[in-house]
Write a protein that holds these residues in place. Structure first.
Motif, PDB file in Angstrom:
ATOM      1  N   ILE A 166      43.879  32.153  56.828  1.00  0.00           N
ATOM      2  CA  ILE A 166      44.315  31.528  55.574  1.00  0.00           C
ATOM      3  C   ILE A 166      45.278  30.390  55.897  1.00  0.00           C
ATOM      4  CG2 ILE A 166      45.578  31.872  53.414  1.00  0.00           C
ATOM      5  CD1 ILE A 166      44.647  34.787  53.462  1.00  0.00           C
ATOM      6  N   PRO A 167      45.025  29.180  55.389  1.00  0.00           N
ATOM      7  CA  PRO A 167      45.934  28.058  55.680  1.00  0.00           C
ATOM      8  C   PRO A 167      47.366  28.370  55.263  1.00  0.00           C
ATOM      9  CG  PRO A 167      43.919  27.286  54.616  1.00  0.00           C
ATOM     10  CD  PRO A 167      43.898  28.779  54.516  1.00  0.00           C
ATOM     11  N   ASP A 168      48.300  28.029  56.126  1.00  0.00           N
ATOM     12  CA  ASP A 168      49.715  28.292  55.841  1.00  0.00           C
ATOM     13  C   ASP A 168      50.282  27.129  55.032  1.00  0.00           C
ATOM     14  OD1 ASP A 168      52.184  29.369  55.762  1.00  0.00           O
ATOM     15  OD2 ASP A 168      52.667  29.076  57.893  1.00  0.00           O
ATOM     16  N   ASP A 169      49.785  27.014  53.779  1.00  0.00           N
ATOM     17  CA  ASP A 169      50.173  25.882  52.932  1.00  0.00           C
ATOM     18  C   ASP A 169      50.959  26.315  51.707  1.00  0.00           C
ATOM     19  OD1 ASP A 169      48.216  27.211  51.576  1.00  0.00           O
ATOM     20  OD2 ASP A 169      46.827  25.508  51.416  1.00  0.00           O
ATOM     21  N   GLY A 170      51.532  27.498  51.795  1.00  0.00           N
ATOM     22  CA  GLY A 170      52.347  27.967  50.685  1.00  0.00           C
ATOM     23  C   GLY A 170      51.571  28.714  49.618  1.00  0.00           C
ATOM     24  N   GLN A 171      50.258  28.780  49.746  1.00  0.00           N
ATOM     25  CA  GLN A 171      49.470  29.524  48.768  1.00  0.00           C
ATOM     26  C   GLN A 171      49.745  31.014  48.911  1.00  0.00           C
ATOM     27  OE1 GLN A 171      47.445  28.236  46.277  1.00  0.00           O
ATOM     28  NE2 GLN A 171      48.472  26.358  46.947  1.00  0.00           N
ATOM     29  N   PRO A 172      49.768  31.751  47.802  1.00  0.00           N
ATOM     30  CA  PRO A 172      50.097  33.178  47.885  1.00  0.00           C
ATOM     31  C   PRO A 172      49.006  33.984  48.579  1.00  0.00           C
ATOM     32  CG  PRO A 172      49.360  32.609  45.665  1.00  0.00           C
ATOM     33  CD  PRO A 172      49.507  31.321  46.416  1.00  0.00           C
ATOM     34  N   ILE A 173      49.435  35.012  49.282  1.00  0.00           N
ATOM     35  CA  ILE A 173      48.501  35.994  49.836  1.00  0.00           C
ATOM     36  C   ILE A 173      48.521  37.180  48.889  1.00  0.00           C
ATOM     37  CG2 ILE A 173      48.039  37.575  51.751  1.00  0.00           C
ATOM     38  CD1 ILE A 173      49.172  35.485  53.632  1.00  0.00           C
ATOM     39  N   ARG A 174      47.434  37.352  48.169  1.00  0.00           N
ATOM     40  CA  ARG A 174      47.392  38.379  47.128  1.00  0.00           C
ATOM     41  C   ARG A 174      46.767  39.660  47.654  1.00  0.00           C
ATOM     42  NH1 ARG A 174      49.172  37.342  42.366  1.00  0.00           N
ATOM     43  NH2 ARG A 174      49.509  35.184  41.715  1.00  0.00           N
ATOM     44  N   MET A 175      47.386  40.747  47.283  1.00  0.00           N
ATOM     45  CA  MET A 175      46.877  42.067  47.611  1.00  0.00           C
ATOM     46  C   MET A 175      46.557  42.779  46.291  1.00  0.00           C
ATOM     47  SD  MET A 175      47.300  41.803  50.907  1.00  0.00           S
ATOM     48  CE  MET A 175      47.585  43.231  51.944  1.00  0.00           C
ATOM     49  N   TYR A 176      45.378  43.363  46.228  1.00  0.00           N
ATOM     50  CA  TYR A 176      44.950  44.060  45.017  1.00  0.00           C
ATOM     51  C   TYR A 176      44.748  45.543  45.293  1.00  0.00           C
ATOM     52  CZ  TYR A 176      44.174  40.278  41.668  1.00  0.00           C
ATOM     53  OH  TYR A 176      44.348  39.257  40.766  1.00  0.00           O
ATOM     54  N   TRP A 177      45.101  46.346  44.321  1.00  0.00           N
ATOM     55  CA  TRP A 177      44.844  47.784  44.368  1.00  0.00           C
ATOM     56  C   TRP A 177      43.904  48.156  43.227  1.00  0.00           C
ATOM     57  CZ3 TRP A 177      49.131  45.679  46.238  1.00  0.00           C
ATOM     58  CH2 TRP A 177      49.676  46.198  47.427  1.00  0.00           C
ATOM     59  N   HIS A 178      42.856  48.886  43.567  1.00  0.00           N
ATOM     60  CA  HIS A 178      42.014  49.545  42.564  1.00  0.00           C
ATOM     61  C   HIS A 178      42.295  51.036  42.712  1.00  0.00           C
ATOM     62  CE1 HIS A 178      40.064  45.664  42.423  1.00  0.00           C
ATOM     63  NE2 HIS A 178      39.275  46.071  41.442  1.00  0.00           N
ATOM     64  N   GLY A 179      43.189  51.523  41.865  1.00  0.00           N
ATOM     65  CA  GLY A 179      43.716  52.863  42.096  1.00  0.00           C
ATOM     66  C   GLY A 179      44.579  52.828  43.335  1.00  0.00           C
ATOM     67  N   ASP A 180      44.330  53.732  44.293  1.00  0.00           N
ATOM     68  CA  ASP A 180      45.114  53.761  45.527  1.00  0.00           C
ATOM     69  C   ASP A 180      44.464  52.954  46.645  1.00  0.00           C
ATOM     70  OD1 ASP A 180      47.015  55.435  44.395  1.00  0.00           O
ATOM     71  OD2 ASP A 180      45.893  57.249  44.932  1.00  0.00           O
ATOM     72  N   TRP A 181      43.299  52.394  46.382  1.00  0.00           N
ATOM     73  CA  TRP A 181      42.583  51.643  47.421  1.00  0.00           C
ATOM     74  C   TRP A 181      42.982  50.171  47.351  1.00  0.00           C
ATOM     75  CZ3 TRP A 181      39.023  47.629  47.729  1.00  0.00           C
ATOM     76  CH2 TRP A 181      38.368  47.490  48.961  1.00  0.00           C
ATOM     77  N   GLN A 182      43.242  49.568  48.503  1.00  0.00           N
ATOM     78  CA  GLN A 182      43.802  48.212  48.545  1.00  0.00           C
ATOM     79  C   GLN A 182      42.887  47.261  49.306  1.00  0.00           C
ATOM     80  OE1 GLN A 182      45.118  46.589  51.459  1.00  0.00           O
ATOM     81  NE2 GLN A 182      45.649  44.784  50.249  1.00  0.00           N
ATOM     82  N   ASP A 183      42.872  45.979  48.862  1.00  0.00           N
ATOM     83  CA  ASP A 183      42.094  44.946  49.547  1.00  0.00           C
ATOM     84  C   ASP A 183      42.782  43.598  49.400  1.00  0.00           C
ATOM     85  OD1 ASP A 183      40.094  43.821  51.037  1.00  0.00           O
ATOM     86  OD2 ASP A 183      38.509  44.095  49.573  1.00  0.00           O
ATOM     87  N   LEU A 184      42.554  42.753  50.389  1.00  0.00           N
ATOM     88  CA  LEU A 184      43.006  41.357  50.349  1.00  0.00           C
ATOM     89  C   LEU A 184      42.069  40.587  49.427  1.00  0.00           C
ATOM     90  CD1 LEU A 184      44.645  38.932  51.727  1.00  0.00           C
ATOM     91  CD2 LEU A 184      42.723  38.841  53.327  1.00  0.00           C
ATOM     92  N   CYS A 185      42.616  39.859  48.448  1.00  0.00           N
ATOM     93  CA  CYS A 185      41.739  39.154  47.502  1.00  0.00           C
ATOM     94  C   CYS A 185      42.523  38.090  46.746  1.00  0.00           C
ATOM     95  CB  CYS A 185      41.124  40.147  46.514  1.00  0.00           C
ATOM     96  SG  CYS A 185      39.891  39.411  45.428  1.00  0.00           S
ATOM     97  N   ARG A 186      41.842  36.980  46.445  1.00  0.00           N
ATOM     98  CA  ARG A 186      42.505  35.924  45.679  1.00  0.00           C
ATOM     99  C   ARG A 186      42.424  36.176  44.186  1.00  0.00           C
ATOM    100  NH1 ARG A 186      38.218  30.976  46.784  1.00  0.00           N
ATOM    101  NH2 ARG A 186      36.435  31.920  45.734  1.00  0.00           N
ATOM    102  N   GLY A 187      41.597  37.159  43.748  1.00  0.00           N
ATOM    103  CA  GLY A 187      41.486  37.481  42.335  1.00  0.00           C
ATOM    104  C   GLY A 187      40.765  36.397  41.556  1.00  0.00           C
ATOM    105  N   PRO A 188      40.746  36.494  40.221  1.00  0.00           N
ATOM    106  CA  PRO A 188      41.332  37.559  39.396  1.00  0.00           C
ATOM    107  C   PRO A 188      40.446  38.795  39.320  1.00  0.00           C
ATOM    108  CG  PRO A 188      40.299  35.927  37.989  1.00  0.00           C
ATOM    109  CD  PRO A 188      40.157  35.401  39.400  1.00  0.00           C
ATOM    110  N   HIS A 189      40.996  39.841  38.664  1.00  0.00           N
ATOM    111  CA  HIS A 189      40.255  41.088  38.488  1.00  0.00           C
ATOM    112  C   HIS A 189      40.480  41.620  37.077  1.00  0.00           C
ATOM    113  CE1 HIS A 189      38.475  42.088  42.381  1.00  0.00           C
ATOM    114  NE2 HIS A 189      39.528  41.511  42.941  1.00  0.00           N
TER     115      HIS A 189
END
Length: 649
Positions: A166-189
């Protein structure tokens, strides 16, 4: 916090504190909207209801009634829910990426054992359990270091690599949880798993896929799924897929003995007599249409020295897709590097450049059924639809800027006629406008874009503008036709080019006596004969219009005593310009009818003792159960008219 102003689609404005979420905005409007909301559009970007809004913005709240946004979210959430289901069933499986694609999604997994059809059923059942649990979906923004540390701890090495990429340009690194399960994702959901329709999805297949598309990396397993808003939409899609499978041009190509492919020439078509008959009928029709429209047909070389491709710019931008050859030029004591042409454009400029051209010669329309070759990855080849050797119905129009609109209008009219004649009454037009990186002056672009838009409006007012998606050398139109089962195929194109005439030094003498550059209009209607014939076969499920059918009539004997009359009927039909053949095998007539119906022969004429005596034939048309008895003269006259191409009627 400081107040911000949000503007709604109806023009109304409301003030909120900076950092307000779209969910809070929906709740402020009404309790019912808060319950129905699934996402928002903020300043043109699809926005998660949980994301804060920090500055003045335009905003629209979406519900499940907004198809585009709803389907994107449903399919995106299904990808995550599927990955969660897989890891709950098999905790040792590593997850990678799972993007939304047309009609659904896929997700790539690293698993030692191959997924089986039974596994897909188990995954579907687990997914429905997760959906029915209505687990909350939440998101957080993490630092790069925290994200890497988390995935290193959980052993998800593929996610570590993704975070590092992921380019280090200040963009957020978003983490999503579906219940207790987690994944890296830009969203939305969506906001909870229960918003996904439990009866609107199906897992379709498993395929191999290299990690990040690199054949030197790990081979992963890719599970494909389709997702819709309800069971009826899913059922309609599955029905369409069943129908598409029946219409597969590769299957019909075998049954109708049209063409084949083999490994000794990957992506190159071996046309059989029946298939080549279709090709020639279509080519003859196109040649007549182009001649009537004022085009002059030319033929240019297939193998051209790299110097021309360097001058045109293709050598730098397209070399990896070109077939390169080297030959020893004995007279020059050097190796000459050539390329099989991937397109015809530079060669057409060479024809234009021969001799001095005047403004009185413009517009000059040069057409070629140009044989081209492009290197396509082996895995991308798909019957006639994606090949390495093909023939374009190509043409280039050299004109002045003031002539663009008229030439475009003429082209759209010609394209409309040809699509209608070949059975496609519906097509859409997309106008792609100037990209950020382009050549040519703003004045030229203004004139070209306005000319194309005005040309479209002469025939219709429903078209789509695709901002910034034009070619770097000029704006373009793309034409998508719709087939019998609702699929879209992009075939035709019309492009205005200011660059190639400059690069290849094309010019004409204008009315002021000075040299000027012509505008070069690239255009195609079929796209390629190979692909268009594949589309025709699938559109008609092999039951081609009579004028295109390779085997138009089979005259079949019922008894052997009718063989001589069968030959007479065939001879009469051929003399009338009809493609006819005899079937006098010692087989029952029902067997012959079934066999020729499978081969999609439009008309079968059965001949027995009574027909011989009365000089008649028994007529059976493809797809009809009823037969009729008519005289030989009557059927010849009827079929003679049907055999004419639409432009000859």
């Amino acid at each position: 916090m400081a107040p911000i102003s949000l503007t709604f689609p109806d023009g109304n404005k409301r003030e909120f504190e900076a950092g307000v979420t779209a969910a809070e905005v929906a709740s402020d409007i009404s309790t019912s909207l808060a319950k129905k909301a699934i996402s928002a559009t903020v300043n043109g970007a699809h926005w998660d209801l949980q994301w804060p809004i920090d500055a003045d913005a335009d905003i629209a709240i979406h519900t499940m009634q907004d198809d585009e946004q709803a389907l994107e979210l449903i399919r995106h959430d299904l990808a995550h829910i599927m990955a969660r289901a897989v890891q709950e069933l098999w905790p040792d499986v590593k997850v990678t990426i799972g993007p939304v694609i047309a009609n659904g999604w896929y997700y790539d997994f690293d698993r030692a054992e191959p997924f089986t059809p039974e596994d897909l059923g188990a995954i579907e059942a687990k997914m429905k359990d997760i959906i029915n649990a209505r687990d909350a979906v939440r998101t957080e923004v993490w630092s790069r270091a925290d994200a890497i540390a988390h995935y290193e701890k959980t052993g998800e090495n593929y996610k570590v690599e993704l975070v590092n990429a992921i380019p280090d340009d200040g963009q957020p690194i978003r983490m999503y949880w579906h219940g207790d399960w987690q994944d890296l994702c830009r969203g939305p959901h969506l906001q909870h798993t229960g918003q996904v329709p439990a009866d609107g999805f199906k897992l379709m297949s498993v395929a191999g896929a290299y990690w990040r598309g690199d054949s030197n990396r790990e081979m992963l397993q890719r599970i494909y799924g389709v997702g819709f808003k309800n069971r009826n939409d899913l059922k309609a899609h599955l029905t369409m897929l069943e129908e598409a499978a029946k219409r597969d041009h590769r299957k019909l190509g075998r049954e109708m003995e049209l063409f084949h492919f083999q490994e000794e020439a990957p992506g190159m078509v071996f046309w059989h007599p029946n298939g080549w008959t279709i090709y020639r009928a279509l080519e003859d029709y196109m040649r007549r249409k182009l001649t009537a429209a004022g085009y002059k047909e030319i033929k240019t070389p297939q193998v051209v020295d790299r110097k021309l491709w360097e001058a045109s710019g293709h050598w730098d931008k397209y070399r990896e897709n070109m077939f390169i050859t080297e030959v020893d030029e004995e007279h020059a004591n050097e190796k000459r590097v050539n390329a099989l042409k991937p397109m015809n454009c530079p060669c057409h400029v060479q024809v234009f450049n021969q001799g001095l051209k005047s403004y009185r010669d413009l517009p000059l329309r040069l057409a070629e059924f140009g044989s081209c070759h492009r290197y396509e990855a082996h895995g991308a080849l798909h019957g006639l639809m994606r090949v390495r050797g093909f023939t374009q119905d190509d043409a280039h129009i050299f004109c002045t800027e003031d002539q663009i609109a008229d030439e475009c209008a003429r082209f759209i009219a010609l394209l409309s006629d040809i699509y209608r004649d070949t059975g496609f009454t519906k097509f859409d037009i997309k106008l792609s406008t100037r990209p950020d990186v382009r050549i040519g002056s703003d004045e030229q672009w203004d004139k070209a874009e306005t000319a194309l838009e005005q040309a479209i409006l002469t025939v219709r007012n429903d078209f789509e503008i695709d901002p910034g998606e034009g070619a770097f050398y000029g704006p373009k139109l793309d034409f998508k036709l719709t087939d019998a089962i609702g699929r879209e195929w992009q075939c035709g194109t019309f492009q205005a080019d200011f660059q190639l005439p400059e690069r290849l030094d094309a010019s004409y003498i204008a009315a002021d006596g000075d040299k000027h550059r012509p505008v070069m209009l690239h255009r195609a209607i079929l796209g390629s004969f190979e692909r268009f014939i594949g589309i025709l076969i699938e559109n008609y499920a092999g039951k081609l219009p009579f004028w295109l059918a390779p085997r138009q009539v089979v005259v079949a004997s019922i008894v052997s005593d009718a063989d001589d009359y069968v030959a007479e009927v065939v001879e009469t039909l051929i003399a009338a310009g009809i493609r006819a053949e005899a079937d006098t095998r010692n087989e029952k007539i029902n067997y012959k009818v079934r066999e020729h119906s499978l081969g999609k022969v439009p008309v079968i004429l059965a001949v027995g003792g009574r027909e011989v005596e009365d000089k008649t034939v028994s007529v059976r048309r493809l797809g009809e159960k009823q037969t009729s008895v008519v005289t030989l003269d009557e059927i010849v006259e009827t079929l003679k008219q049907e055999a004419l191409a639409p432009d000859l009627k």
